[in-house]
Design a protein around this motif. Structure first.
Motif, PDB file in Angstrom:
ATOM      1  N   ARG A 265       0.828  -1.210   0.000  1.00  0.00           N
ATOM      2  CA  ARG A 265       0.000   0.000   0.000  1.00  0.00           C
ATOM      3  C   ARG A 265       0.865   1.263   0.000  1.00  0.00           C
ATOM      4  N   ARG A 266       1.873   1.304   0.890  1.00  0.00           N
ATOM      5  CA  ARG A 266       2.720   2.492   0.958  1.00  0.00           C
ATOM      6  C   ARG A 266       3.537   2.669  -0.319  1.00  0.00           C
ATOM      7  N   SER A 267       3.995   1.560  -0.896  1.00  0.00           N
ATOM      8  CA  SER A 267       4.767   1.662  -2.140  1.00  0.00           C
ATOM      9  C   SER A 267       3.900   2.134  -3.301  1.00  0.00           C
ATOM     10  N   SER A 268       2.654   1.658  -3.357  1.00  0.00           N
ATOM     11  CA  SER A 268       1.743   2.106  -4.416  1.00  0.00           C
ATOM     12  C   SER A 268       1.471   3.600  -4.295  1.00  0.00           C
ATOM     13  N   GLU A 269       1.257   4.045  -3.057  1.00  0.00           N
ATOM     14  CA  GLU A 269       1.010   5.481  -2.846  1.00  0.00           C
ATOM     15  C   GLU A 269       2.231   6.307  -3.240  1.00  0.00           C
ATOM     16  N   TYR A 270       3.419   5.811  -2.868  1.00  0.00           N
ATOM     17  CA  TYR A 270       4.626   6.558  -3.209  1.00  0.00           C
ATOM     18  C   TYR A 270       4.854   6.609  -4.713  1.00  0.00           C
ATOM     19  N   GLU A 271       4.688   5.481  -5.394  1.00  0.00           N
ATOM     20  CA  GLU A 271       4.901   5.463  -6.845  1.00  0.00           C
ATOM     21  C   GLU A 271       3.914   6.368  -7.558  1.00  0.00           C
ATOM     22  N   ALA A 272       2.652   6.359  -7.103  1.00  0.00           N
ATOM     23  CA  ALA A 272       1.661   7.244  -7.725  1.00  0.00           C
ATOM     24  C   ALA A 272       2.071   8.703  -7.544  1.00  0.00           C
TER      25      ALA A 272
ATOM     26  N   SER B 259      10.989   8.145   2.720  1.00  0.00           N
ATOM     27  CA  SER B 259      11.576   6.860   3.076  1.00  0.00           C
ATOM     28  C   SER B 259      10.644   5.986   3.903  1.00  0.00           C
ATOM     29  N   ALA B 260       9.356   6.339   3.981  1.00  0.00           N
ATOM     30  CA  ALA B 260       8.423   5.549   4.785  1.00  0.00           C
ATOM     31  C   ALA B 260       7.979   4.285   4.081  1.00  0.00           C
ATOM     32  N   SER B 261       8.331   4.126   2.819  1.00  0.00           N
ATOM     33  CA  SER B 261       7.916   2.952   2.060  1.00  0.00           C
ATOM     34  C   SER B 261       9.138   2.287   1.447  1.00  0.00           C
ATOM     35  N   PRO B 262       9.062   0.986   1.168  1.00  0.00           N
ATOM     36  CA  PRO B 262      10.189   0.330   0.478  1.00  0.00           C
ATOM     37  C   PRO B 262      10.538   0.997  -0.841  1.00  0.00           C
ATOM     38  N   ALA B 263       9.513   1.378  -1.615  1.00  0.00           N
ATOM     39  CA  ALA B 263       9.778   2.040  -2.889  1.00  0.00           C
ATOM     40  C   ALA B 263      10.501   3.359  -2.672  1.00  0.00           C
ATOM     41  N   GLY B 264      10.099   4.122  -1.658  1.00  0.00           N
ATOM     42  CA  GLY B 264      10.754   5.391  -1.359  1.00  0.00           C
ATOM     43  C   GLY B 264      12.205   5.208  -0.968  1.00  0.00           C
ATOM     44  N   ARG B 265      12.502   4.149  -0.215  1.00  0.00           N
ATOM     45  CA  ARG B 265      13.892   3.913   0.190  1.00  0.00           C
ATOM     46  C   ARG B 265      14.761   3.488  -0.989  1.00  0.00           C
ATOM     47  N   VAL B 266      14.177   2.732  -1.913  1.00  0.00           N
ATOM     48  CA  VAL B 266      14.930   2.343  -3.110  1.00  0.00           C
ATOM     49  C   VAL B 266      15.279   3.572  -3.941  1.00  0.00           C
ATOM     50  N   VAL B 267      14.292   4.432  -4.165  1.00  0.00           N
ATOM     51  CA  VAL B 267      14.538   5.659  -4.946  1.00  0.00           C
ATOM     52  C   VAL B 267      15.516   6.561  -4.212  1.00  0.00           C
ATOM     53  N   ALA B 268      15.386   6.662  -2.890  1.00  0.00           N
ATOM     54  CA  ALA B 268      16.301   7.506  -2.123  1.00  0.00           C
ATOM     55  C   ALA B 268      17.735   7.022  -2.248  1.00  0.00           C
ATOM     56  N   ALA B 269      17.943   5.701  -2.243  1.00  0.00           N
ATOM     57  CA  ALA B 269      19.290   5.163  -2.401  1.00  0.00           C
ATOM     58  C   ALA B 269      19.866   5.530  -3.766  1.00  0.00           C
ATOM     59  N   GLY B 270      19.036   5.443  -4.817  1.00  0.00           N
ATOM     60  CA  GLY B 270      19.503   5.806  -6.147  1.00  0.00           C
ATOM     61  C   GLY B 270      19.818   7.283  -6.271  1.00  0.00           C
ATOM     62  N   LEU B 271      18.960   8.135  -5.717  1.00  0.00           N
ATOM     63  CA  LEU B 271      19.188   9.582  -5.808  1.00  0.00           C
ATOM     64  C   LEU B 271      20.399  10.015  -4.997  1.00  0.00           C
ATOM     65  N   GLU B 272      20.611   9.381  -3.855  1.00  0.00           N
ATOM     66  CA  GLU B 272      21.780   9.726  -3.044  1.00  0.00           C
ATOM     67  C   GLU B 272      23.070   9.403  -3.794  1.00  0.00           C
ATOM     68  N   GLU B 273      23.100   8.220  -4.419  1.00  0.00           N
ATOM     69  CA  GLU B 273      24.281   7.858  -5.194  1.00  0.00           C
ATOM     70  C   GLU B 273      24.423   8.759  -6.424  1.00  0.00           C
ATOM     71  N   TRP B 274      23.305   9.159  -7.027  1.00  0.00           N
ATOM     72  CA  TRP B 274      23.361  10.060  -8.189  1.00  0.00           C
ATOM     73  C   TRP B 274      23.977  11.404  -7.802  1.00  0.00           C
ATOM     74  N   ARG B 275      23.569  11.931  -6.651  1.00  0.00           N
ATOM     75  CA  ARG B 275      24.106  13.223  -6.207  1.00  0.00           C
ATOM     76  C   ARG B 275      25.594  13.119  -5.887  1.00  0.00           C
ATOM     77  N   LEU B 276      26.005  12.018  -5.264  1.00  0.00           N
ATOM     78  CA  LEU B 276      27.419  11.849  -4.943  1.00  0.00           C
ATOM     79  C   LEU B 276      28.265  11.666  -6.201  1.00  0.00           C
ATOM     80  N   SER B 277      27.734  10.969  -7.185  1.00  0.00           N
ATOM     81  CA  SER B 277      28.508  10.650  -8.386  1.00  0.00           C
ATOM     82  C   SER B 277      28.579  11.793  -9.371  1.00  0.00           C
ATOM     83  N   THR B 278      27.646  12.736  -9.307  1.00  0.00           N
ATOM     84  CA  THR B 278      27.591  13.809 -10.311  1.00  0.00           C
ATOM     85  C   THR B 278      27.912  15.180  -9.738  1.00  0.00           C
ATOM     86  N   LYS B 279      28.370  15.243  -8.503  1.00  0.00           N
ATOM     87  CA  LYS B 279      28.579  16.570  -7.920  1.00  0.00           C
ATOM     88  C   LYS B 279      29.856  17.248  -8.442  1.00  0.00           C
TER      89      LYS B 279
END
Length: 236
Positions: free
Chosen positions: A62-69, A87-107
């Motif tokens: 439910r939380r992942s569906s809400e976050y993806e929408a 980060s309250a949902s599994p989907a949110g934590r997955v995206v947060a991990a990707g964005l954090e690495e994106w910011r570190l790799s492209t700064k």
């Protein structure tokens, strides 16, 4: 009526008309009682895991569906990389991990695009593994009970039958009336073992499939986010 007829009638009246699980447990040998008690506790724990996992997987979906929408709705206004993931949902934590690495790799200027893509994909895949492991952390207990409980019950049955044969030797009487109660109590241990094992096996197979489906869903989300971040790096 003769005395023999009176005794027969009294015995028939006193004979139980159905199985009484409580009486079977109380009349069993102490070893068989311990086996039964352990299997009953295992069965209770199995049902607790079944209920708790059902609630957890339902909440995660439910939380992942809400976050993806919310994520794809907001992507029309802002790119994915500019959003603040929840980060309250599994989907949110997955995206947060990707964005954090994106910011570190492209700064820094002149960063390695291919290396950044690999690190972003690795970060999200690692978080997907963490989410799947967290959901499935208690499922191994279901598999263990499903495979071991019948053998534990069988041990109680074998012990009870051995005790029944010992009683035959002690009483010098091999009539069914002597051995039947002990055998019934012994077989009751096997029944309890199956009572614990069958739900555990069914739940383990079903829940494992649900975890795999949810993991594949997170992987598809990670692929979409990775594609958007890759396009942004190409544009830069």
């Amino acid at each position: 009526m003769t005395d023999l007829a009176i005794l027969s009638a009294a015995a028939a009246a006193a004979a139980p008309t159905r199985l009484d699980p409580v009486k079977l447990f109380l009349d069993a040998d102490i070893v068989v009682q311990l086996v039964m008690a352990g299997l009953l506790l295992a069965s209770i724990w199995v049902w607790m895991i079944i209920i708790s996992f059902s609630m957890r997987i339902g909440a995660a979906r439910r939380r992942s569906s809400e976050y993806e929408a919310h994520l794809w709705e907001q992507s029309d206004e802002r790119p994915v990389e500019e959003q603040k993931p929840r980060s309250a949902s599994p989907a949110g934590r997955v995206v947060a991990a990707g964005l954090e690495e994106w910011r570190l790799s492209t700064k820094g200027a002149g960063y390695d695009v291919d290396g950044a893509r690999q690190r972003i994909a690795g970060a999200m895949e690692g978080q997907i593994g963490v989410e799947a492991d967290t959901l499935a952390e208690r499922l191994n207990f279901l598999a263990t009970i499903g495979s071991v409980a019948p053998f534990i019950g069988l041990f109680g049955t074998v012990w009870g039958i051995m005790n029944s044969f010992f009683q035959i030797g002690q009483q010098q009487n091999s009539s069914l009336a002597v051995v039947a109660p002990g055998i019934s109590e012994a077989l009751f241990a096997t029944a309890i073992g199956l009572f614990a094992a069958i739900p555990a096996v069914i739940a383990y197979n079903r829940f494992s499939q649900q975890v795999n489906v949810f993991e594949a869903r997170l992987q598809r989300l990670a692929d979409k986010v990775h594609a958007q971040l890759s396009r942004q790096m190409d544009a830069d």
